[in-house]
Scaffold this motif. Structure first.
Motif, PDB file in Angstrom:
ATOM      1  N   MET A 206       7.312  98.887  28.765  1.00  0.00           N
ATOM      2  CA  MET A 206       7.726  99.514  30.007  1.00  0.00           C
ATOM      3  C   MET A 206       9.107  98.989  30.363  1.00  0.00           C
ATOM      4  N   LYS A 207      10.011  99.886  30.634  1.00  0.00           N
ATOM      5  CA  LYS A 207      11.360  99.493  31.017  1.00  0.00           C
ATOM      6  C   LYS A 207      11.577  99.881  32.470  1.00  0.00           C
ATOM      7  N   ILE A 208      11.949  98.906  33.285  1.00  0.00           N
ATOM      8  CA  ILE A 208      12.231  99.149  34.697  1.00  0.00           C
ATOM      9  C   ILE A 208      13.671  99.647  34.794  1.00  0.00           C
ATOM     10  N   SER A 209      13.858 100.775  35.455  1.00  0.00           N
ATOM     11  CA  SER A 209      15.196 101.360  35.595  1.00  0.00           C
ATOM     12  C   SER A 209      15.969 100.666  36.711  1.00  0.00           C
ATOM     13  N   THR A 210      17.208 101.109  36.906  1.00  0.00           N
ATOM     14  CA  THR A 210      18.023 100.551  37.991  1.00  0.00           C
ATOM     15  C   THR A 210      17.376 100.831  39.340  1.00  0.00           C
ATOM     16  N   LYS A 211      16.609 101.915  39.446  1.00  0.00           N
ATOM     17  CA  LYS A 211      15.921 102.192  40.714  1.00  0.00           C
ATOM     18  C   LYS A 211      15.024 101.027  41.094  1.00  0.00           C
ATOM     19  N   GLY A 212      14.214 100.588  40.168  1.00  0.00           N
ATOM     20  CA  GLY A 212      13.300  99.482  40.439  1.00  0.00           C
ATOM     21  C   GLY A 212      14.019  98.168  40.633  1.00  0.00           C
ATOM     22  N   ARG A 213      15.011  97.899  39.800  1.00  0.00           N
ATOM     23  CA  ARG A 213      15.737  96.634  39.893  1.00  0.00           C
ATOM     24  C   ARG A 213      16.539  96.539  41.181  1.00  0.00           C
ATOM     25  N   TYR A 214      17.260  97.595  41.525  1.00  0.00           N
ATOM     26  CA  TYR A 214      18.067  97.565  42.745  1.00  0.00           C
ATOM     27  C   TYR A 214      17.180  97.634  43.988  1.00  0.00           C
ATOM     28  N   GLY A 215      16.073  98.359  43.887  1.00  0.00           N
ATOM     29  CA  GLY A 215      15.135  98.398  45.005  1.00  0.00           C
ATOM     30  C   GLY A 215      14.555  97.025  45.283  1.00  0.00           C
TER      31      GLY A 215
END
Length: 139
Positions: free
Chosen positions: A1-10
């Motif tokens: 599973m790769k967390i996108s920038t949406k998840g990281r920045y959120g």
């Protein structure tokens, strides 16, 4: 599973709000500037977090955002699910080989367990306890 920038920045937004608890509302502009992120992108991420009841917006000249619950009550799993959707390393069906399906389910459950047991409070109060000390070699 790769967390996108949406998840990281959120998660970055939520950790900043948790770190600034008690200081009043925090603007997205200040978070964007501190982390070198796009304020416009953060505005897109805050809406689903607000709709999910994780943050509250405060209007006015000194407005911004605050957590809607304490940092101990919000997990990284809450944030990731809102921004990324269900946690699953792969899509699988009942038609998949039972052994493979069991593997994917165990991986999914392990990821979910870590995310659901990691609160915002634990992230902002994380201190390196010497677990990753650099090794010093003498010759």
């Amino acid at each position: 599973m790769k967390i996108s920038t949406k998840g990281r920045y959120g998660l970055t937004i939520m950790m900043e709000l948790a770190a600034r608890t008690g200081e009043g509302p925090t603007s997205l502009k200040s978070i964007a500037e501190k982390h070198g992120l796009s304020e416009h992108y953060l505005e897109q991420l805050i809406a689903p977090l607000r709709n999910a009841g994780l943050v509250k917006s405060i209007r006015g000249a000194y407005g911004g955002y605050i957590l809607s619950k304490s940092a101990e009550q919000i997990t990284s799993g809450d944030v990731i699910r809102v921004l990324e959707g269900p946690i699953s390393p792969v899509d699988f069906t009942d038609e998949d080989d039972p052994a493979k399906r069991d593997l994917w389910m165990r991986i999914r459950d392990s990821i979910a367990e870590v995310l659901d047991n990691t609160t915002l409070q634990s992230l902002v109060s994380f201190k390196d306890e010497g677990k990753y000390d650099n090794y010093m070699f003498y010759i």
